[in-house]
Design an enzyme around this catalytic site. Structure first.
Site, PDB file in Angstrom:
ATOM      1  N   ARG A   3       0.619  97.136  19.556  1.00 35.29           N
ATOM      2  CA  ARG A   3       0.698  98.517  20.284  1.00 35.29           C
ATOM      3  C   ARG A   3       0.453  97.812  21.826  1.00 35.29           C
ATOM      4  O   ARG A   3      -0.605  97.091  21.994  1.00 35.29           O
ATOM      5  CB  ARG A   3      -0.228  99.418  19.773  1.00 35.29           C
ATOM      6  CG  ARG A   3      -0.180 100.855  20.655  1.00 35.29           C
ATOM      7  CD  ARG A   3      -0.874 101.902  19.958  1.00 35.29           C
ATOM      8  NE  ARG A   3      -2.241 101.760  19.398  1.00 35.29           N
ATOM      9  CZ  ARG A   3      -2.870 101.595  18.435  1.00 35.29           C
ATOM     10  NH1 ARG A   3      -1.899 101.403  17.528  1.00 35.29           N
ATOM     11  NH2 ARG A   3      -4.045 101.310  18.221  1.00 35.29           N
ATOM     12  N   ASP A  11      -7.663  98.230  21.088  1.00 31.38           N
ATOM     13  CA  ASP A  11      -7.631  99.869  21.420  1.00 31.38           C
ATOM     14  C   ASP A  11      -9.070 100.339  21.829  1.00 31.38           C
ATOM     15  O   ASP A  11      -9.706 100.570  20.801  1.00 31.38           O
ATOM     16  CB  ASP A  11      -6.592 100.546  20.341  1.00 31.38           C
ATOM     17  CG  ASP A  11      -6.440 101.931  20.771  1.00 31.38           C
ATOM     18  OD1 ASP A  11      -6.814 102.246  22.065  1.00 31.38           O
ATOM     19  OD2 ASP A  11      -5.674 102.792  20.303  1.00 31.38           O
ATOM     20  N   GLU A  59      -0.885 100.126  25.371  1.00 37.40           N
ATOM     21  CA  GLU A  59      -0.798 101.471  25.644  1.00 37.40           C
ATOM     22  C   GLU A  59      -1.366 101.563  27.055  1.00 37.40           C
ATOM     23  O   GLU A  59      -2.596 100.692  27.352  1.00 37.40           O
ATOM     24  CB  GLU A  59      -2.031 101.976  24.907  1.00 37.40           C
ATOM     25  CG  GLU A  59      -2.458 103.530  25.277  1.00 37.40           C
ATOM     26  CD  GLU A  59      -3.629 104.114  24.252  1.00 37.40           C
ATOM     27  OE1 GLU A  59      -4.409 103.309  23.726  1.00 37.40           O
ATOM     28  OE2 GLU A  59      -3.466 105.431  24.278  1.00 37.40           O
ATOM     29  N   HIS A  61      -6.069 103.558  12.636  1.00 35.01           N
ATOM     30  CA  HIS A  61      -7.184 103.596  13.054  1.00 35.01           C
ATOM     31  C   HIS A  61      -8.202 102.725  12.382  1.00 35.01           C
ATOM     32  O   HIS A  61      -9.168 103.209  11.826  1.00 35.01           O
ATOM     33  CB  HIS A  61      -7.392 105.229  12.654  1.00 35.01           C
ATOM     34  CG  HIS A  61      -6.908 105.905  13.487  1.00 35.01           C
ATOM     35  ND1 HIS A  61      -6.590 107.250  13.234  1.00 35.01           N
ATOM     36  CD2 HIS A  61      -6.184 105.887  14.840  1.00 35.01           C
ATOM     37  CE1 HIS A  61      -5.888 108.024  14.104  1.00 35.01           C
ATOM     38  NE2 HIS A  61      -5.593 107.113  14.762  1.00 35.01           N
ATOM     39  N   ASP A  66     -33.569 113.411  10.167  1.00 34.12           N
ATOM     40  CA  ASP A  66     -34.355 113.892  11.663  1.00 34.12           C
ATOM     41  C   ASP A  66     -34.077 113.094  12.834  1.00 34.12           C
ATOM     42  O   ASP A  66     -34.798 112.885  13.875  1.00 34.12           O
ATOM     43  CB  ASP A  66     -35.737 114.328  11.236  1.00 34.12           C
ATOM     44  CG  ASP A  66     -36.473 113.106  10.976  1.00 34.12           C
ATOM     45  OD1 ASP A  66     -36.061 111.907  10.996  1.00 34.12           O
ATOM     46  OD2 ASP A  66     -38.001 113.096  11.554  1.00 34.12           O
ATOM     47  N   TYR A 102       4.725  98.245  13.553  1.00 34.36           N
ATOM     48  CA  TYR A 102       3.560  97.900  12.785  1.00 34.36           C
ATOM     49  C   TYR A 102       4.466  97.600  11.405  1.00 34.36           C
ATOM     50  O   TYR A 102       5.009  98.435  10.723  1.00 34.36           O
ATOM     51  CB  TYR A 102       2.542  99.123  12.340  1.00 34.36           C
ATOM     52  CG  TYR A 102       2.054  99.833  13.604  1.00 34.36           C
ATOM     53  CD1 TYR A 102       1.048  99.017  14.149  1.00 34.36           C
ATOM     54  CD2 TYR A 102       2.858 101.012  14.103  1.00 34.36           C
ATOM     55  CE1 TYR A 102       0.636  99.857  15.498  1.00 34.36           C
ATOM     56  CE2 TYR A 102       2.324 101.205  15.306  1.00 34.36           C
ATOM     57  CZ  TYR A 102       1.060 100.802  16.195  1.00 34.36           C
ATOM     58  OH  TYR A 102       0.979 101.265  17.067  1.00 34.36           O
ATOM     59  N   HIS A 135       0.058 110.889  24.622  1.00 32.07           N
ATOM     60  CA  HIS A 135      -0.675 112.286  24.489  1.00 32.07           C
ATOM     61  C   HIS A 135      -1.482 112.637  25.972  1.00 32.07           C
ATOM     62  O   HIS A 135      -1.455 111.761  26.746  1.00 32.07           O
ATOM     63  CB  HIS A 135      -1.725 112.163  23.451  1.00 32.07           C
ATOM     64  CG  HIS A 135      -2.825 111.024  23.435  1.00 32.07           C
ATOM     65  ND1 HIS A 135      -3.827 110.811  24.487  1.00 32.07           N
ATOM     66  CD2 HIS A 135      -2.635 109.767  22.918  1.00 32.07           C
ATOM     67  CE1 HIS A 135      -4.298 109.646  24.219  1.00 32.07           C
ATOM     68  NE2 HIS A 135      -3.650 109.095  23.241  1.00 32.07           N
ATOM     69  N   GLU A 174       2.341 104.775  24.669  1.00 35.90           N
ATOM     70  CA  GLU A 174       1.490 103.592  23.777  1.00 35.90           C
ATOM     71  C   GLU A 174       2.623 103.570  22.651  1.00 35.90           C
ATOM     72  O   GLU A 174       2.410 103.775  21.589  1.00 35.90           O
ATOM     73  CB  GLU A 174       0.265 104.231  23.259  1.00 35.90           C
ATOM     74  CG  GLU A 174       0.070 105.539  22.806  1.00 35.90           C
ATOM     75  CD  GLU A 174      -1.152 106.158  22.344  1.00 35.90           C
ATOM     76  OE1 GLU A 174      -1.709 105.027  21.568  1.00 35.90           O
ATOM     77  OE2 GLU A 174      -1.766 106.932  22.613  1.00 35.90           O
ATOM     78  N   ASP A 195      -8.081 105.087  27.758  1.00 40.57           N
ATOM     79  CA  ASP A 195      -7.640 104.688  26.661  1.00 40.57           C
ATOM     80  C   ASP A 195      -6.630 103.649  26.707  1.00 40.57           C
ATOM     81  O   ASP A 195      -5.382 104.099  27.037  1.00 40.57           O
ATOM     82  CB  ASP A 195      -6.835 105.988  26.084  1.00 40.57           C
ATOM     83  CG  ASP A 195      -6.447 105.892  24.476  1.00 40.57           C
ATOM     84  OD1 ASP A 195      -6.453 104.813  24.003  1.00 40.57           O
ATOM     85  OD2 ASP A 195      -5.782 106.927  24.270  1.00 40.57           O
ATOM     86  N   HIS A 209       3.951 106.935  14.740  1.00 41.66           N
ATOM     87  CA  HIS A 209       3.148 107.875  15.564  1.00 41.66           C
ATOM     88  C   HIS A 209       3.968 108.154  16.935  1.00 41.66           C
ATOM     89  O   HIS A 209       5.007 107.657  17.364  1.00 41.66           O
ATOM     90  CB  HIS A 209       1.927 107.236  16.069  1.00 41.66           C
ATOM     91  CG  HIS A 209       1.848 105.848  16.669  1.00 41.66           C
ATOM     92  ND1 HIS A 209       2.069 106.067  17.904  1.00 41.66           N
ATOM     93  CD2 HIS A 209       1.554 104.727  16.152  1.00 41.66           C
ATOM     94  CE1 HIS A 209       1.953 104.384  18.455  1.00 41.66           C
ATOM     95  NE2 HIS A 209       1.716 103.896  17.525  1.00 41.66           N
ATOM     96  N   HIS A 239      -7.616 112.998  23.438  1.00 39.78           N
ATOM     97  CA  HIS A 239      -6.384 113.439  23.012  1.00 39.78           C
ATOM     98  C   HIS A 239      -6.556 115.062  23.760  1.00 39.78           C
ATOM     99  O   HIS A 239      -6.977 115.812  23.073  1.00 39.78           O
ATOM    100  CB  HIS A 239      -6.105 114.014  21.628  1.00 39.78           C
ATOM    101  CG  HIS A 239      -5.814 112.569  20.861  1.00 39.78           C
ATOM    102  ND1 HIS A 239      -5.394 112.158  19.479  1.00 39.78           N
ATOM    103  CD2 HIS A 239      -5.698 111.100  21.230  1.00 39.78           C
ATOM    104  CE1 HIS A 239      -5.144 111.126  19.379  1.00 39.78           C
ATOM    105  NE2 HIS A 239      -5.256 110.354  20.404  1.00 39.78           N
TER     106      HIS A 239
HETATM  107  N1  GLY Z   1      -7.114 105.403  20.583  1.00 37.49           N
HETATM  108  C1  GLY Z   1      -6.786 106.653  20.344  1.00 37.49           C
HETATM  109  C2  GLY Z   1      -5.525 106.515  20.983  1.00 37.49           C
HETATM  110  O1  GLY Z   1      -4.625 105.732  21.271  1.00 37.49           O
HETATM  111  O2  GLY Z   1      -4.701 107.796  20.783  1.00 37.49           O
HETATM  112 MN    MN Z   2      -4.012 106.902  23.131  1.00 39.90          MN
HETATM  113 MN    MN Z   3      -5.743 104.292  22.359  1.00 38.89          MN
END
Ligand code: GLY
Ligand code: MN
Ligand code: MN
Length: 439
Positions: free
Chosen positions: A411, A258, A413, A241, A37, A387, A352, A383, A269, A348, A359
């Site tokens: 990475r 990130d 970004e 992730h 609750d 890896y 985006h 980005e 982001d 990846h 996203h």
């Molecule tokens: N942090 C999510 C992405 O970079 O798409």
């Molecule tokens: Mn991103």
């Molecule tokens: Mn990101």
């Protein structure tokens, strides 16, 4: 800072112009999420918010441009002082007209009874099926009832059509006020990344860095993280992730952060990776240089008129050539790309759309093989990464990766706005050049 009522009105007007004699129905996010609750923070549905600015659950917006009197109708939770004592302020039916510009407003429990007058003369219902099964069924039952009498009446909605192909291209091109909101979300994200960089020390736990970042978000008026913050040290940086953020940072490792702030539902982001002891090992530096080169070249190819895939293809090309030069891939550049033999290192896409959703909505392809051209007002992330997981399995015929490369995950970004003449990197305030992040 907030989006003005008039802008919400303009958005509805643009949509209504496109749906003509149809009626569009948008549902709010259903309700406050309860765990046992305990109530969790409510997050409005982005389409609903974009069109109304109304930030409560259990609401429905109807846009009926052909209706004689009411073009914009809101169904909302009625005032209830006792419930409001527990769960907070409700706008209520009366104020929904005054505060949100609705031509008419009703309590949500009258939706079933009132909806027919707004759809029976429409030639189409614009409604996105699929988010809520019970709500879908309610819409379908109204539609079926009207279709059953269509031959006698000669009018009625002959189809249910998804509004996304009309609405989402609108959301994709950001207005000036939306850009102000986004810049604020992004600026706070920049401050948080720089704060984290200052704070990081060998021996800290990943969650301590996360706490600094998220503290900074709130401190500057953000609602919190736009998505679960990733603070990944050592080999954790190879998990795309990774959100446990529980490990203690060791000497000579890389740290990948990130994290982005949400402000008024608009999002930043950003990813940065840096050596925690301020010095790269040879292997770390080689991979970092490669990702950085891929990112800088990819950003260069962001400008209006360019097909969406171009910056991704550019990044892949740089990364693959670099991996060949380092001996981590072997063979012909084009063949490696075509057969995706680089995927164990880079699995990846390079970016985006970014906006009310991290996203964000918006199409990437306009049909088989035709990519959406970039347009001034589009906002996207760039980005690329590499890896080299300790468990990396090269594709057939490719060399094994020597252990000295294992555990390197990088990475970088940035959030990049397409402008009339090129692009603007909105996240430029977080350093990423080698001499800025190492000694
Ligand atoms: N942090 C999510 C992405 O970079 O798409
Ligand atoms: Mn991103
Ligand atoms: Mn990101």
């Amino acid at each position: 800072m907030e989006i003005k009522l008039t802008e919400y009105g303009q958005r509805r007007k643009r949509l209504m112009k496109k749906i003509g004699t149809g009626t569009a129905i948008f549902r709010s996010a259903p309700t406050v999420v309860m765990h046992n609750d305990v109530e969790h923070v409510f997050r409005q549905d982005s389409d609903f918010f974009y069109l109304t600015g109304f930030n409560e659950p259990e609401a429905v917006a109807v846009l009926a441009p052909h209706h004689e009197e009411h073009h914009f109708v809101l169904f909302v939770q009625p005032k209830d002082p006792e419930k409001e004592t527990w769960t907070g302020y409700r706008c209520g039916v009366e104020k929904a007209k005054e505060f949100y510009g609705a031509d008419e407003a009703y309590p949500i429990n009258e939706l079933h009874k009132r909806l027919p007058q707004y759809i029976e003369k429409a030639d189409r219902i614009y409604y996105h099926l699929g988010r809520d099964k019970n709500f879908n069924e309610m819409i379908l039952s109204h539609w079926q009832r009207l279709m059953a009498v269509y031959s006698k009446r000669g009018t009625g909605p002959i189809a249910i059509e998804d509004p996304n192909p009309i609405l989402h291209p609108m959301r994709q091109v950001k207005s000036l006020t939306e850009l102000e909101m986004l810049r604020t979300a992004i600026d706070i994200s920049v401050i948080a990344h720089n704060r984290a960089r200052e704070f990081v020390q060998v021996g800290h736990y990943e969650y301590e860095i996360q706490a600094e970042i998220e503290h900074t978000f709130r401190l500057h008026g953000g609602t919190g993280p736009a998505y679960p913050s990733i603070v990944a040290s050592g080999a954790n940086s190879c998990i795309l992730h990774y959100i446990e953020n529980r490990r203690q940072i060791q000497e000579n490792e890389l740290l990948l952060i990130d994290a982005g702030c949400s402000y008024g539902y608009y999002n930043g982001d950003i990813t940065r990776t840096f050596p925690v002891s301020n010095k790269f090992t040879g292997e770390q530096k080689a991979i970092y240089e490669l990702v950085l080169e891929a990112q800088l070249k990819a950003i260069e190819s962001v400008r209006p008129g360019k097909p969406y895939n171009e910056f991704h293809d550019m990044a892949v090309c740089v990364l693959v050539q670099g991996l060949i030069d380092l001996g981590l891939l072997k063979g012909d550049l084009e063949e490696i790309i075509k057969e995706e033999k680089y995927k164990p290192f880079y699995m990846h896409k390079t970016g985006h759309w970014l906006g009310l959703d991290v996203h964000d909505v918006g199409i990437y392809k306009q049909g088989e093989g035709t990519w959406q051209p970039l347009e001034s007002g589009h906002l996207l992330t760039v980005e690329p990464g590499l890896y080299i997981s300790p468990n990396i399995k090269p594709t057939e015929g490719q060399p094994e990766v020597p252990e000295r490369w294992h555990g390197i995950g990088i990475r970088i970004e940035d959030d990049v706005l397409v402008t009339k003449t090129g692009h603007e990197v909105l996240t430029a305030g977080v350093p990423k050049m080698i001499d800025e992040i190492s000694l």
